[in-house]
Design an enzyme around this catalytic site. Structure first.
Site, PDB file in Angstrom:
ATOM      1  N   HIS A   1       0.840  -1.213   0.000  1.00  0.00           N
ATOM      2  CA  HIS A   1       0.000   0.000   0.000  1.00  0.00           C
ATOM      3  C   HIS A   1       0.873   1.260   0.000  1.00  0.00           C
ATOM      4  O   HIS A   1       0.544   2.249  -0.652  1.00  0.00           O
ATOM      5  CB  HIS A   1      -0.964   0.014   1.190  1.00  0.00           C
ATOM      6  CG  HIS A   1      -1.861  -1.183   1.225  1.00  0.00           C
ATOM      7  ND1 HIS A   1      -2.566  -1.562   2.341  1.00  0.00           N
ATOM      8  CD2 HIS A   1      -2.160  -2.119   0.277  1.00  0.00           C
ATOM      9  CE1 HIS A   1      -3.249  -2.664   2.084  1.00  0.00           C
ATOM     10  NE2 HIS A   1      -3.023  -3.021   0.828  1.00  0.00           N
TER      11      HIS A   1
ATOM     12  N   HIS B   1      -9.407  -1.941  -4.578  1.00  0.00           N
ATOM     13  CA  HIS B   1      -8.285  -2.322  -3.708  1.00  0.00           C
ATOM     14  C   HIS B   1      -7.325  -3.271  -4.441  1.00  0.00           C
ATOM     15  O   HIS B   1      -6.109  -3.200  -4.247  1.00  0.00           O
ATOM     16  CB  HIS B   1      -8.746  -2.926  -2.384  1.00  0.00           C
ATOM     17  CG  HIS B   1      -7.577  -3.119  -1.458  1.00  0.00           C
ATOM     18  ND1 HIS B   1      -7.043  -2.084  -0.724  1.00  0.00           N
ATOM     19  CD2 HIS B   1      -6.781  -4.187  -1.241  1.00  0.00           C
ATOM     20  CE1 HIS B   1      -5.973  -2.514  -0.078  1.00  0.00           C
ATOM     21  NE2 HIS B   1      -5.787  -3.796  -0.363  1.00  0.00           N
TER      22      HIS B   1
ATOM     23  N   ASP C   1      -3.377  -2.792  -4.812  1.00  0.00           N
ATOM     24  CA  ASP C   1      -2.370  -3.827  -4.532  1.00  0.00           C
ATOM     25  C   ASP C   1      -1.467  -4.054  -5.747  1.00  0.00           C
ATOM     26  O   ASP C   1      -0.248  -4.174  -5.612  1.00  0.00           O
ATOM     27  CB  ASP C   1      -3.052  -5.159  -4.184  1.00  0.00           C
ATOM     28  CG  ASP C   1      -3.538  -5.205  -2.746  1.00  0.00           C
ATOM     29  OD1 ASP C   1      -3.090  -4.377  -1.923  1.00  0.00           O
ATOM     30  OD2 ASP C   1      -4.374  -6.081  -2.438  1.00  0.00           O
TER      31      ASP C   1
ATOM     32  N   HIS D   1      -1.220 -11.030  -4.599  1.00  0.00           N
ATOM     33  CA  HIS D   1       0.205 -10.680  -4.550  1.00  0.00           C
ATOM     34  C   HIS D   1       1.091 -11.740  -5.214  1.00  0.00           C
ATOM     35  O   HIS D   1       2.083 -11.423  -5.842  1.00  0.00           O
ATOM     36  CB  HIS D   1       0.638 -10.467  -3.101  1.00  0.00           C
ATOM     37  CG  HIS D   1      -0.170  -9.407  -2.419  1.00  0.00           C
ATOM     38  ND1 HIS D   1      -0.160  -8.095  -2.842  1.00  0.00           N
ATOM     39  CD2 HIS D   1      -1.035  -9.462  -1.387  1.00  0.00           C
ATOM     40  CE1 HIS D   1      -0.981  -7.393  -2.079  1.00  0.00           C
ATOM     41  NE2 HIS D   1      -1.521  -8.199  -1.192  1.00  0.00           N
TER      42      HIS D   1
HETATM   43 ZN   LIG Z   1      -3.927  -4.660  -0.082  1.00  0.00          ZN
END
Ligand SMILES: [Zn+2]
Length: 323
Positions: free
Chosen positions: A85, A242, A246, A269
């Site tokens: 973030h 969001h 990311d 991720h």
């Molecule tokens: Zn995140």
């Protein structure tokens, strides 16, 4: 000057301090962003570790863990977790170089978004450095897949990020969002989208040593069709936004703005890291060009100052150039 469209690299003008708990470790850290004239990019320094071993360069080859967040580890085995973030905030604000001093193992989660990072970075101001900025220009499509999860870079003369999510039978459902960094406002569209988790997984995560600092103040908690937080969603598509946040943070670990269209389906991720590694490992996938070369390539069509609709496509001429 708009720092995103600057031909010169940037840093922040004044130091900024954040204090807060880490989402996964539950440990409180004091984190200080400091200006630097050294153009090595984003450099973390673990202040609780001896000087020789404390420095961690924010680059894709230092990614050591992608379980629910992105962790970086240096050659001495020193780590900093949940960098995404902050990385997204710096990238979204057009900050190329900064020293991040932190006295613990994890970046504070704050409210689960990048909102406070952005507000404070903006207040600190931006300093332009006497070194030209470079960008990565994608040369051909790069894709990674894991089961039904997919992440792709496609050639495009913009810096676009699209995320598609599918959590059927939950309050999230099916949603998608596309953001063009060069044409839209990161602070308004992406920075305040919070991280999220599922009630049914909380016990399991806590037992595995994760989400120790997680509360309703720093994450949206989804319980099947319900959202447990009293605070309303900040956007209908907050979850997809969001995921864009990311991705911007994870991909900023290339060390350069990437001129390409990133699109993902159910990505996280792990897949973001695999995509970036695949891109960077093969020199035929990309070319490093100066910002001046990039600006010449896109021409005058690519300098709109007003915000445009997120779904609007870039002009045909640019598509043709890109093809
Ligand atoms: Zn995140």
């Amino acid at each position: 000057m708009n720092p995103m469209k600057s031909h010169y690299q940037t840093t922040i003008d004044k130091p900024v301090i954040f204090v807060g708990v880490g989402l996964h470790s539950g440990e409180v850290a004091i984190m200080k962003l400091k200006p630097t004239t050294n153009t090595r990019g984003i450099v973390f320094r673990r202040m609780d570790i001896a000087p020789k071993r404390r420095e961690i360069l924010a680059r894709w080859y230092n990614v050591s863990d992608t379980t629910l967040s992105t962790t970086l580890t240096n050659d001495s085995g020193i780590s900093v977790a949940t960098v995404e973030h902050l990385m997204a905030a710096l990238y979204g604000c057009g900050i190329d170089n900064v020293i991040v001093e932190i006295d613990g193992p994890e970046v504070p989660i704050l409210d689960g978004s990048a909102k406070d990072f952005v507000i404070n970075i903006e207040q600190a101001g931006i300093r332009f450095l006497q070194k030209e900025r470079s960008v990565i220009l994608l040369q051909r499509k790069v894709e990674v897949q894991d089961g039904d999860k997919l992440a792709t870079f496609s050639p495009c003369l913009s810096q676009k990020f699209s995320a598609d999510l599918s959590f059927p039978g939950t309050a999230i459902g099916q949603q998608s969002f596309t953001f063009d960094r060069s044409r839209s406002d990161f602070k308004k569209q992406i920075a305040n989208a919070r991280t999220f988790g599922f009630a049914e997984q909380i016990e399991q995560l806590k037992a595995a040593g994760l989400a120790q600092g997680g509360t309703l103040k720093n994450a949206i908690l989804v319980d099947k069709q319900q959202i447990i937080n009293k605070e309303k969603l900040r956007f209908d598509t907050e979850f997809a936004r969001h995921k864009v946040l990311d991705a911007m943070g994870d991909l900023a670990l290339s060390g350069y703005p990437i001129v390409a269209e990133y699109s993902s389906y159910k990505s996280g991720h792990d897949l973001n890291h695999k995509l970036l590694s695949k891109l960077m490992h093969n020199q035929r996938n990309w070319r490093l060009i100066t910002y001046t070369e990039y600006a010449d390539l896109v021409g005058p069509h690519y300098a709109p100052s007003a915000e445009i609709d997120e779904k609007e496509n870039i002009p045909d001429k640019i598509h043709k150039k890109a093809g």
